[in-house]
Design a protein around this motif. Structure first.
Motif, PDB file in Angstrom:
ATOM      1  N   PHE A 173       0.817  -1.212   0.000  1.00 22.79           N
ATOM      2  CA  PHE A 173       0.000   0.000   0.000  1.00 22.79           C
ATOM      3  C   PHE A 173       0.853   1.265   0.000  1.00 22.79           C
ATOM      4  N   GLN A 174       2.149   1.124  -0.063  1.00 20.92           N
ATOM      5  CA  GLN A 174       3.035   2.274  -0.087  1.00 20.92           C
ATOM      6  C   GLN A 174       3.149   2.844  -1.493  1.00 20.92           C
ATOM      7  N   LYS A 175       3.684   4.085  -1.549  1.00 23.01           N
ATOM      8  CA  LYS A 175       3.881   4.801  -2.816  1.00 23.01           C
ATOM      9  C   LYS A 175       2.578   4.899  -3.593  1.00 23.01           C
ATOM     10  N   GLN A 176       1.489   5.184  -2.865  1.00 23.10           N
ATOM     11  CA  GLN A 176       0.173   5.371  -3.455  1.00 23.10           C
ATOM     12  C   GLN A 176      -0.521   6.543  -2.764  1.00 23.10           C
ATOM     13  N   ALA A 177      -1.581   7.040  -3.394  1.00 17.64           N
ATOM     14  CA  ALA A 177      -2.391   8.111  -2.820  1.00 17.64           C
ATOM     15  C   ALA A 177      -3.796   7.591  -2.537  1.00 17.64           C
ATOM     16  N   TYR A 178      -4.393   8.083  -1.457  1.00 19.56           N
ATOM     17  CA  TYR A 178      -5.713   7.630  -1.035  1.00 19.56           C
ATOM     18  C   TYR A 178      -6.567   8.821  -0.618  1.00 19.56           C
ATOM     19  N   VAL A 179      -7.878   8.676  -0.791  1.00 19.84           N
ATOM     20  CA  VAL A 179      -8.828   9.640  -0.253  1.00 19.84           C
ATOM     21  C   VAL A 179      -9.312   9.091   1.080  1.00 19.84           C
ATOM     22  N   GLN A 180      -9.215   9.899   2.126  1.00 19.55           N
ATOM     23  CA  GLN A 180      -9.650   9.467   3.448  1.00 19.55           C
ATOM     24  C   GLN A 180     -10.604  10.498   4.039  1.00 19.55           C
ATOM     25  N   MET A 181     -11.654  10.007   4.713  1.00 16.97           N
ATOM     26  CA  MET A 181     -12.724  10.857   5.218  1.00 16.97           C
ATOM     27  C   MET A 181     -13.103  10.453   6.626  1.00 16.97           C
TER      28      MET A 181
END
Length: 296
Positions: A173-181
Motif C-alpha cells: 500500500f506504499q507509494k500510493q495516494a488515497y482519499v480518506q474521510m
C-alpha cells in the motif's frame, strides 16, 4: 482557477479516482470500494443552482491572515507561484501534528452548506514523500483561549500520499495516494475510513478509496452537507462516499472551516488554490411557519 500562461507548458501526469464521465456529479453511482460491506453508501439529494457564500483565492500573503488563524510548529505560508498557478496556500505541515488554517468566522446556518477546494500534490521523491492536503469542518470552537489552535475535526476529507518510508503502512500500500474521510455522527461517534497514520498496520479498509496513480496533479475536493444533516464527499466532481447516518447537530452551525495538513518539504508539497463556502437558498411559506431549501 488562477492559471499562469507560459509559452510552453510541460505535460503533467495527473491521477484521477474514476474515469471521465459526462453525467452530473449527483447522478453518478457511488464508488464500489474494497470495503463495501463496512462502508455503505447512499445517494445524496438533488442540488440546484449554487448561490451565496464566500471564497478565498489566496491572491496575496495577507489572504492567509484575513480570514484564517494559522496554527502549527511550521505555520502555513503563502506561495506566489507553483504548479502553473498564482497565489497558493501551502499548509507547510510536518508530523506529528501538521499545520492548519482555521476560519475566523464560523460557518453554517442550520440549513446545510458546501465547502470546496482545489488541491495539488507535488510528489518529488515517491519513496520519501508524505503529503496531505485536507479540507474540513471543526467541531464548534470555544472563544479565544490561552491555547488557540486546539480543535477537533468534525468533518474531514483529504488526499494522502504515503511514501515508502511511512511507518505502519504495508508494503503493497506504499507509494500510493488515497482519499480518506471522517465524520462526527449524530451519536457522537466518529465514523472514519480508517487513517493508517492514526492506526498503524490497520486492515486494508484504510486503503479502500485509492487514487489510481501516484503522479502529481490538481484535484477538486468537495464536501456537501444537506439540510437533512447528511454529508456527501466528492473527488473531481465524482461522488465518493456518504454515511447512512446523520451528522452531529453541532456541525450544522457555528463550526469553522479548516485547511491542512502535511506538506512534505523537499520530498513533495501540498497546495490549495482556493477554498469556498456555499450556502443554500431558502424558500419560506407566506406565514413564515415553514422553510424549504430550494437550491445551493
Amino acid at each position: 482557477m488562477k492559471t499562469i500562461k507560459i509559452a510552453c507548458l510541460s505535460l503533467m501526469t495527473s491521477f484521477v479516482l474514476l474515469t471521465a464521465c459526462s453525467k452530473d456529479e449527483l447522478e453518478t453511482i457511488p464508488t464500489v470500494s474494497q470495503n463495501e460491506s463496512a462502508y455503505k453508501t447512499t445517494k445524496p439529494g438533488i442540488l440546484e443552482t449554487k448561490t451565496s457564500g464566500w471564497r478565498e483565492d489566496f491572491t496575496s500573503a495577507a489572504s492567509l491572515t484575513k480570514r484564517f488563524n494559522l496554527y502549527g510548529e511550521s505555520q502555513p505560508q503563502w506561495v506566489r507561484t507553483a504548479a502553473n498557478r498564482f497565489g497558493l496556500f501551502d499548509n507547510n505541515g510536518s508530523l506529528p501534528n501538521g499545520s492548519f488554517a482555521v476560519s475566523k468566522v464560523p460557518i453554517g446556518n442550520g440549513n446545510g452548506y458546501m465547502i470546496e477546494s482545489e488541491v495539488y500534490i507535488d510528489v518529488k521523491e515517491p519513496k520519501r514523500a508524505l503529503i496531505c492536503p485536507e479540507i474540513g469542518v471543526t467541531k464548534p470552537m470555544l472563544p479565544s483561549t490561552s491555547e488557540p489552535g486546539i480543535f477537533e475535526r468534525g468533518i474531514s476529507m483529504k488526499i494522502i500520499y504515503l511514501g515508502e518510508d511511512t511507518p505502519g503502512v504495508p508494503l503493497n500500500f506504499q507509494k500510493q495516494a488515497y482519499v480518506q474521510m471522517s465524520v462526527l455522527m449524530i451519536d457522537d461517534q466518529v465514523l472514519t475510513t480508517t487513517d493508517p497514520m492514526v492506526v498503524p498496520g490497520s486492515t486494508p479498509s484504510a486503503y479502500a478509496f485509492r487514487v489510481q496513480a501516484t503522479a502529481s496533479g490538481w484535484h477538486n475536493l468537495k464536501i456537501v452537507v444537506s439540510a437533512k444533516h447528511m454529508v456527501s464527499f466528492y473527488l473531481d466532481n465524482r461522488f465518493v462516499w456518504s454515511p447512512e447516518k446523520r451528522i452531529n447537530n453541532c456541525l450544522m452551525s457555528n463550526a469553522n472551516l479548516f485547511l491542512g495538513y502535511l506538506s512534505g518539504g523537499e520530498a513533495g508539497k501540498a497546495y490549495h488554490d482556493f477554498v469556498k463556502v456555499t450556502y443554500p437558498k431558502i424558500r419560506s411559506t407566506p406565514d413564515l411557519s415553514t422553510t424549504e431549501v430550494i437550491a445551493y
